[in-house]
Write a protein that holds these residues in place. Structure first.
Motif, PDB file in Angstrom:
ATOM      1  N   GLU A  50      45.690  47.379  30.011  1.00  0.00           N
ATOM      2  CA  GLU A  50      47.075  47.169  30.426  1.00  0.00           C
ATOM      3  C   GLU A  50      47.258  45.880  31.224  1.00  0.00           C
ATOM      4  O   GLU A  50      48.371  45.427  31.410  1.00  0.00           O
ATOM      5  CB  GLU A  50      47.562  48.363  31.240  1.00  0.00           C
ATOM      6  CG  GLU A  50      47.684  49.619  30.416  1.00  0.00           C
ATOM      7  CD  GLU A  50      48.177  50.802  31.216  1.00  0.00           C
ATOM      8  OE1 GLU A  50      47.854  50.879  32.420  1.00  0.00           O
ATOM      9  OE2 GLU A  50      48.883  51.631  30.638  1.00  0.00           O
ATOM     10  N   SER A  51      46.177  45.286  31.701  1.00  0.00           N
ATOM     11  CA  SER A  51      46.280  44.089  32.539  1.00  0.00           C
ATOM     12  C   SER A  51      46.196  42.810  31.705  1.00  0.00           C
ATOM     13  O   SER A  51      45.391  41.937  31.962  1.00  0.00           O
ATOM     14  CB  SER A  51      45.173  44.095  33.590  1.00  0.00           C
ATOM     15  OG  SER A  51      43.910  43.993  32.963  1.00  0.00           O
ATOM     16  N   ASP A  53      47.994  39.281  30.149  1.00  0.00           N
ATOM     17  CA  ASP A  53      48.980  38.295  30.576  1.00  0.00           C
ATOM     18  C   ASP A  53      50.214  38.310  29.676  1.00  0.00           C
ATOM     19  O   ASP A  53      51.329  38.148  30.123  1.00  0.00           O
ATOM     20  CB  ASP A  53      48.354  36.897  30.580  1.00  0.00           C
ATOM     21  CG  ASP A  53      47.210  36.791  31.568  1.00  0.00           C
ATOM     22  OD1 ASP A  53      47.217  37.526  32.571  1.00  0.00           O
ATOM     23  OD2 ASP A  53      46.306  35.974  31.329  1.00  0.00           O
ATOM     24  N   ASP A  76      43.102  50.333  32.829  1.00  0.00           N
ATOM     25  CA  ASP A  76      43.837  49.448  33.717  1.00  0.00           C
ATOM     26  C   ASP A  76      43.346  48.007  33.741  1.00  0.00           C
ATOM     27  O   ASP A  76      44.128  47.097  33.956  1.00  0.00           O
ATOM     28  CB  ASP A  76      43.838  50.013  35.135  1.00  0.00           C
ATOM     29  CG  ASP A  76      42.437  50.265  35.663  1.00  0.00           C
ATOM     30  OD1 ASP A  76      41.483  50.165  34.873  1.00  0.00           O
ATOM     31  OD2 ASP A  76      42.299  50.573  36.864  1.00  0.00           O
ATOM     32  N   ASP A  77      42.070  47.744  33.501  1.00  0.00           N
ATOM     33  CA  ASP A  77      41.522  46.414  33.729  1.00  0.00           C
ATOM     34  C   ASP A  77      40.850  45.855  32.479  1.00  0.00           C
ATOM     35  O   ASP A  77      39.999  46.521  31.865  1.00  0.00           O
ATOM     36  CB  ASP A  77      40.513  46.495  34.878  1.00  0.00           C
ATOM     37  CG  ASP A  77      40.048  45.141  35.347  1.00  0.00           C
ATOM     38  OD1 ASP A  77      40.736  44.142  35.081  1.00  0.00           O
ATOM     39  OD2 ASP A  77      38.985  45.071  35.988  1.00  0.00           O
ATOM     40  N   ARG A 101      37.066  38.923  29.889  1.00  0.00           N
ATOM     41  CA  ARG A 101      38.160  39.885  29.705  1.00  0.00           C
ATOM     42  C   ARG A 101      38.319  40.256  28.232  1.00  0.00           C
ATOM     43  O   ARG A 101      38.121  39.425  27.354  1.00  0.00           O
ATOM     44  CB  ARG A 101      39.466  39.293  30.216  1.00  0.00           C
ATOM     45  CG  ARG A 101      39.487  39.053  31.693  1.00  0.00           C
ATOM     46  CD  ARG A 101      40.687  38.220  32.113  1.00  0.00           C
ATOM     47  NE  ARG A 101      41.924  38.690  31.523  1.00  0.00           N
ATOM     48  CZ  ARG A 101      42.912  39.285  32.195  1.00  0.00           C
ATOM     49  NH1 ARG A 101      42.805  39.455  33.479  1.00  0.00           N
ATOM     50  NH2 ARG A 101      44.002  39.682  31.575  1.00  0.00           N
ATOM     51  N   SER A 103      41.214  42.294  25.912  1.00  0.00           N
ATOM     52  CA  SER A 103      42.523  42.953  25.929  1.00  0.00           C
ATOM     53  C   SER A 103      42.554  44.202  25.057  1.00  0.00           C
ATOM     54  O   SER A 103      43.276  45.148  25.349  1.00  0.00           O
ATOM     55  CB  SER A 103      43.603  41.979  25.477  1.00  0.00           C
ATOM     56  OG  SER A 103      43.337  41.531  24.165  1.00  0.00           O
TER      57      SER A 103
END
Length: 136
Positions: A50-51, A53, A76-77, A101, A103
């Protein structure tokens, strides 16, 4: 975390399922490749961070999952998802370093079912996760 250590949380179970699928080369990482698997209906489970951009990424992934009736789990991350899918370096102490990261990740192969009780337990936990998601 071992089976006998007590109750396992949803995120712990998801991490183990992702780890087993990564070992079996059954995880697709990244938005472009994940969307290809979702569109071809080859995905068994989709995990979305969910984090992100860009606000259109969750809308796209949620729409593809809903259209093709593929289960979706949100965390969440994005760094946590990157670590769980192996997008990091492991140092001498066993800690994740240089985590990239992620997504979106799609599981398209859970791997071979190993006869051990721990692996059987993780597959049962995954089935419970899917049942909980479907009731929400």
């Amino acid at each position: 975390m071992s089976v006998g250590d007590g109750p396992m949380s949803l995120m712990d179970a998801l991490r183990e399922v992702l780890k087993n699928a990564t070992i079996a080369d059954g995880v697709t990482r990244g938005l472009r490749e994940s969307c290809k698997k979702l569109d071809k209906r080859e995905a068994l489970l989709c995990v979305l961070a969910e984090s992100t951009d860009e606000k259109n990424i969750p809308k796209l992934v949620e729409a593809l999952c809903k259209e093709h009736n593929i289960n979706l789990i949100k965390i969440d991350d994005a760094k946590k998802l990157g670590e769980w899918t192996g997008l990091c370096k492991i140092d001498k102490e066993g800690l994740a370093r240089k985590v990239v990261r992620c997504s979106c990740a799609v599981i398209h192969d859970f791997g071979k079912a190993v006869v051990s009780t721990q692996s059987t337990f993780f597959f049962q936990v995954f089935k419970l996760i899917v049942n909980v998601i479907n009731t929400i």
